[in-house]
Enzyme design. Sequence first.
Site, PDB file in Angstrom:
ATOM      1  N   ASP A 120      12.503   6.330  29.708  1.00  0.00           N
ATOM      2  CA  ASP A 120      13.214   5.565  30.973  1.00  0.00           C
ATOM      3  C   ASP A 120      14.304   5.715  31.334  1.00  0.00           C
ATOM      4  O   ASP A 120      15.520   5.616  30.705  1.00  0.00           O
ATOM      5  CB  ASP A 120      13.068   4.051  30.750  1.00  0.00           C
ATOM      6  CG  ASP A 120      13.279   3.363  32.299  1.00  0.00           C
ATOM      7  OD1 ASP A 120      12.870   3.759  33.266  1.00  0.00           O
ATOM      8  OD2 ASP A 120      13.553   1.712  31.726  1.00  0.00           O
ATOM      9  N   CYS A 404      28.102 -33.092  32.929  1.00  0.00           N
ATOM     10  CA  CYS A 404      29.205 -32.288  33.090  1.00  0.00           C
ATOM     11  C   CYS A 404      29.342 -31.200  31.770  1.00  0.00           C
ATOM     12  O   CYS A 404      30.573 -31.861  31.090  1.00  0.00           O
ATOM     13  CB  CYS A 404      30.019 -31.836  33.885  1.00  0.00           C
ATOM     14  SG  CYS A 404      30.719 -30.060  33.837  1.00  0.00           S
ATOM     15  N   CYS A 407      33.495 -31.088  31.898  1.00  0.00           N
ATOM     16  CA  CYS A 407      34.456 -31.695  32.047  1.00  0.00           C
ATOM     17  C   CYS A 407      34.274 -33.409  31.703  1.00  0.00           C
ATOM     18  O   CYS A 407      34.780 -33.992  32.015  1.00  0.00           O
ATOM     19  CB  CYS A 407      34.688 -31.725  33.750  1.00  0.00           C
ATOM     20  SG  CYS A 407      33.503 -32.323  34.727  1.00  0.00           S
ATOM     21  N   CYS A 422      28.119 -30.693  38.138  1.00  0.00           N
ATOM     22  CA  CYS A 422      29.384 -30.675  38.401  1.00  0.00           C
ATOM     23  C   CYS A 422      29.976 -31.112  39.947  1.00  0.00           C
ATOM     24  O   CYS A 422      30.361 -30.151  40.509  1.00  0.00           O
ATOM     25  CB  CYS A 422      29.886 -30.179  37.222  1.00  0.00           C
ATOM     26  SG  CYS A 422      32.301 -31.229  36.755  1.00  0.00           S
ATOM     27  N   CYS A 427      36.902 -29.065  38.410  1.00  0.00           N
ATOM     28  CA  CYS A 427      36.207 -28.570  36.768  1.00  0.00           C
ATOM     29  C   CYS A 427      36.559 -27.243  36.003  1.00  0.00           C
ATOM     30  O   CYS A 427      37.111 -26.027  37.046  1.00  0.00           O
ATOM     31  CB  CYS A 427      34.809 -28.812  36.538  1.00  0.00           C
ATOM     32  SG  CYS A 427      32.932 -28.438  35.527  1.00  0.00           S
TER      33      CYS A 427
HETATM   34 ZN    ZN Z   1      32.356 -29.869  35.082  1.00  0.00          ZN
END
Ligand code: ZN
Length: 686
Positions: A120, A404, A407, A422, A427
């Site tokens: 390959d 999240c 954050c 989120c 963030c």
């Molecule tokens: Zn976040």
Amino acid sequence: MSPDTRAQTRHRELAEELRAHAHAYYVLDAPALTDAEYDRLFRELLELEAAHPALVTPESPTQRVGAEPAEGFEKVKRAVRMYSLDNVYDAEELREFDRRVREGLGPDAAPRYVAEPKIDGASIECRYEDGRLVQASTRGDGSVGEDVTSNLRTVMSLPLRIADRRPLTVRGEVYIHGADLDAVNAQRATRGEALFANPRNAAAGSLRLLDPRMTAERPLRVAFYDLVEDYFPSHLAMLAHLAEQRLPTHRQERALDGVEAILAFIEEFDVLRHTLAYETDGIVLKVDALAQRRALGFTARFPRWATAWKYAAESKETVLRDILVDVGRTGALTPVAVLDPVQLSGTTVSRASLHNLDLIAERDVRVGDTVVVQKAGEIIPQVLRVVPERRPEGALPWAPPTHCPVCGTPVERAEGEAVLRCPNPACKGRLKAGLHYFTRRSAMDVDRIGPSLIEQLVEGEHVRDLADLFALESRTLLGLERVGEKTAEALAASLEDAKASRPLDRLLTGLGIPLVGSVGATLVAEHVGSLERLLGADPSVLEDELAEIHGIGAKMAASIVAFLQNATQRAMLEKMRALGVRATQPRRETKEGPLTGSSFCVTGTFDRKRDVIHAQIEAAGGEVHKSVRKGTTYLLAGANVGKKKTEAAVKRGARVIDEAAFEALLRGEALPEPEDAAPREAAESA
Ligand code: ZN
Ligand code: AMP
């Protein structure tokens, strides 16, 4: 002996010794010298050549990486084209192939087949003349390839000299070992470069680098399996000759008589192939005798005397150790499986995609489970399913995140969507992903900004949005871990370069505006011209103008304008401009053609698709208007166009034409002066 003859003799000895070693090391995997011995001989050769420059020939082992970067590749036209291979996927199709071969050869023929690994990689052709490598070329379209001689010369297993002085045109595969690909990808990851999805892409990409010094850094190999000249009566005899000439071959050929023997070998090789250092997804079966090959000939695309057996995509079981949640640029949370490392299709796999959160629940994937992973050409392998019998006691169903992971903001789920997001625009997880996206090759193309650097820049709050990148000072960079003076300098230079010369379409691509891909970004950028003008434009006027452009449309236009009107995003773009990001877009070279200077609005129904007509107009240098406006030259009316529409067009100064007239324009013919109603009406309204 004069000193010059002595030097010449020594030069010959050294070169030969180094060549023999390269062959033993790269082809036979049996090093004949230690690294230190090799270095000593190599240095001696360099010194000898420095003292006697006349001894340097292009075939000297010191001359592999000599060439300067190229502007492009020359085309190579071949007398004998390179063919593809037909495929068979099961025993039935294989029997059918054998039957056709026998039929072609006549009742008494007993074709002997040779099986060899289907490597390959990327196919190439090398020409030797008078014992010297004179040209190497890529496959291209088969008949015309590209000259990549300078790049191929850097492949250590490829001899620059051979003993056979006859013209020799050999064909084979350039490829890369799985472990080497892992290493190359690991290095690319730290530099923030896109990873190679598979060995084939790595080989093909490396072959077509313009700078041979970069190709030299890629651990490429080559294996030949074909000779154009028919000096030998059989494939096996040809392969033996190549090996004798130290031309690398795969050394896995096996002679097989009859379909049952082939089927047995297919099974055997399915085990063996996983022990090879390179990836093979199949076996190539070829009729051995050249006389028989000649009798069988070719179809338009394939030799009738060969076919490829393809194994099914490889999958393996391994243990899922953890499920991580990645935060994307848009806040989308995607689950990633952390696996006990397994060898899959030639590379080491320790992460796999779990697609989305719903799928985890649906398939009830739990940490500790044994799972089946599969890799079929893509970078990221997939978790296919769980093996329920192997579930450890006490494994708990996986709970999707409520917050999240970066954050801590509570996640949101849009109606009807499988993704959690989120929603926090500040963030850090989103910013990190955004920085990757922004700096990647196809966007702002910033060098040396890998994951570890981005991590530090964001966590240390040196970068709070994309624009902050351009405010980075060397002092800040030097304060980071694993950033030496060289890296800091290179990064600063790359950022300066991005500010000064990355065009607007790259910037727009990097921003990741919803619905705006690289093609859309270029259309927008060509219309707008620069970041300055983008920021200065009146949003509603801009939206109308963009919506009019063929290929953009109302939705994309609205998305761009919404982005510009978002206070945070606008402030970020203003900051970029203030920091010196120019983002000017070179004018598109307008195509010259029979329709240059004319614009068309197309309405009604036609035999061909509207898109096709639009493409024809643009290809001929014309412009497409979504609706008739001031300056539209023609209204191309198909069937079922109401009188109202044509009358309105004429009022605006457009000429109404039918498909036949359009065809005439495309051919570059002038239309006869308009007669009847249309011009008079136009004249009245004027
Ligand atoms: Zn976040
Ligand atoms: P495909 O690309 O699937 O049509 O397969 C044809 C390609 O397989 C050829 O163009 C070669 O580049 C490649 N190939 C790999 N190994 C071999 C081999 N042993 N013999 C012939 N072709 C091979």
